[in-house]
Write an enzyme that holds these catalytic residues in place. Structure first.
Site, mmCIF file in Angstrom:
data_model
loop_
_atom_site.group_PDB
_atom_site.id
_atom_site.type_symbol
_atom_site.label_atom_id
_atom_site.label_comp_id
_atom_site.label_asym_id
_atom_site.label_seq_id
_atom_site.Cartn_x
_atom_site.Cartn_y
_atom_site.Cartn_z
ATOM 1 N N ASP A 145 -4.376 -2.314 -10.278
ATOM 2 C CA ASP A 145 -4.082 -3.721 -10.000
ATOM 3 C C ASP A 145 -3.472 -4.356 -11.248
ATOM 4 O O ASP A 145 -3.769 -3.938 -12.371
ATOM 5 C CB ASP A 145 -5.352 -4.480 -9.594
ATOM 6 C CG ASP A 145 -5.035 -5.745 -8.791
ATOM 7 O OD1 ASP A 145 -5.291 -5.753 -7.578
ATOM 8 O OD2 ASP A 145 -4.512 -6.714 -9.375
ATOM 9 N N LYS B 26 -2.448 -2.846 4.552
ATOM 10 C CA LYS B 26 -2.442 -4.094 5.331
ATOM 11 C C LYS B 26 -1.008 -4.487 5.680
ATOM 12 O O LYS B 26 -0.088 -4.314 4.871
ATOM 13 C CB LYS B 26 -3.094 -5.218 4.522
ATOM 14 C CG LYS B 26 -3.075 -6.585 5.223
ATOM 15 C CD LYS B 26 -3.663 -7.666 4.343
ATOM 16 C CE LYS B 26 -5.138 -7.475 4.170
ATOM 17 N NZ LYS B 26 -5.756 -8.599 3.416
#
Length: 291
Positions: free
Chosen positions: A78, A159
């Site tokens: 991240d 997603k």
């Protein structure tokens, strides 16, 4: 009333705190795994856009439960700093850079991943076309780095926001994965346009060379909603999770003790360096001054 009201309105938010997950999104991956068995045979996994770490938690727990004697390696990536997690290697890096892909492979000692997951999403603006476009860019960035780090036969879960141009994404995914399914976990709110693509059996075309180039960034006048024939992919859509279980859009009564009191738990792990921290400090300073 303030803190407990969210516990009452969102059953999965409350369950996440009770079960020790950093975010309610943990249940989405759990329910996807229950339906598609994506953890079978996985010893090397990557969590892209991992913060705050709930999907990494699920990987760390479920993979080791499934194969207690296996050498499990989990890498979380991240841009934001993330609080440490036992059994998870963290990389603070950009998923659009080849150097990040190489750093992941280095942690796998030169081998590629069995599974790549991505629950990343942009800060939504409320402008649906804009949100769908940005989410599509994020998904494609995740797919691009996945082509650098995923082994042949591997799995990819990410997603998506279901919008007008979603057929383009499905078509691109089918170029690389023979089996692509769209699923909606029970813990995902019905009011949300989010869903998840479950891509299995990674098999890139002969001569395919991984690249960080993002074709959706190109200025094109093509109307992707009018794709036909072999260019248009119709992918299955499945609900996953126990349909008799909790409904994420319903309100449930809070479990009270013998005296009728409810103990509201704090989140398992708060943000360690949120971008809004300075704004909150300024607002609090203003309120103290006015008092």
């Amino acid at each position: 009333m303030g803190k407990s009201s969210k516990d009452k309105r969102d059953i999965y938010y409350r369950l996440a705190k009770e079960e020790g997950w950093r975010a309610r999104s943990a249940f989405k991956l759990i329910q996807i795994a229950e339906t598609f068995d994506i953890f079978q045979g996985v010893t090397k996994a990557v969590d892209l856009c991992a913060a705050p770490g709930s999907w990494s938690q699920v990987l760390a727990k479920k993979l080791r439960e499934k194969q207690p004697d296996a050498d499990i390696t989990i890498v979380a990536v991240d841009l934001q700093a993330m609080a440490p997690l036992p059994g998870v290697i963290q990389i603070q890096g950009d998923i659009t850079q080849v150097s990040t892909a190489q750093a992941i492979i280095n942690h796998f000692e030169g081998e590629n991943a069995d599974l790549v997951v991505c629950d990343g999403a942009p800060d939504v603006t409320g402008l649906h076309d804009m949100d769908e476009y940005i989410q599509a860019q994020l998904l494609l960035a995740a797919l691009n780095i996945t082509t650098h780090i995923l082994k042949k036969g591997g799995k990819f879960v990410a997603k998506v926001f279901r919008g007008r141009d979603i057929n383009l994404l499905y078509s691109q995914l089918r170029l690389l994965f023979p089996r692509v399914t769209v699923t909606k976990p029970r813990s995902s709110r019905n009011s949300s346009i989010e869903a998840f693509v479950v891509c299995q059996d990674y098999d890139p075309p002969e001569g395919f060379k991984p690249s960080m180039t993002n074709p959706l960034m190109d200025n094109s006048s093509c109307d992707w909603s009018k794709l036909v024939g072999v260019n248009k992919e119709i992918v299955p859509f499945l609900a996953c999770g126990d349909l008799s279980g909790f409904d994420s859009d319903m309100t449930y009564p809070l479990p009270a003790d013998a005296d009728g009191n409810y103990n509201c738990l704090m989140p398992v792990q708060g943000p360690i360096d949120p971008p809004y921290e300075e704004a909150i400090a300024v607002a609090r300073a203003g309120n103290n001054t006015s008092e």
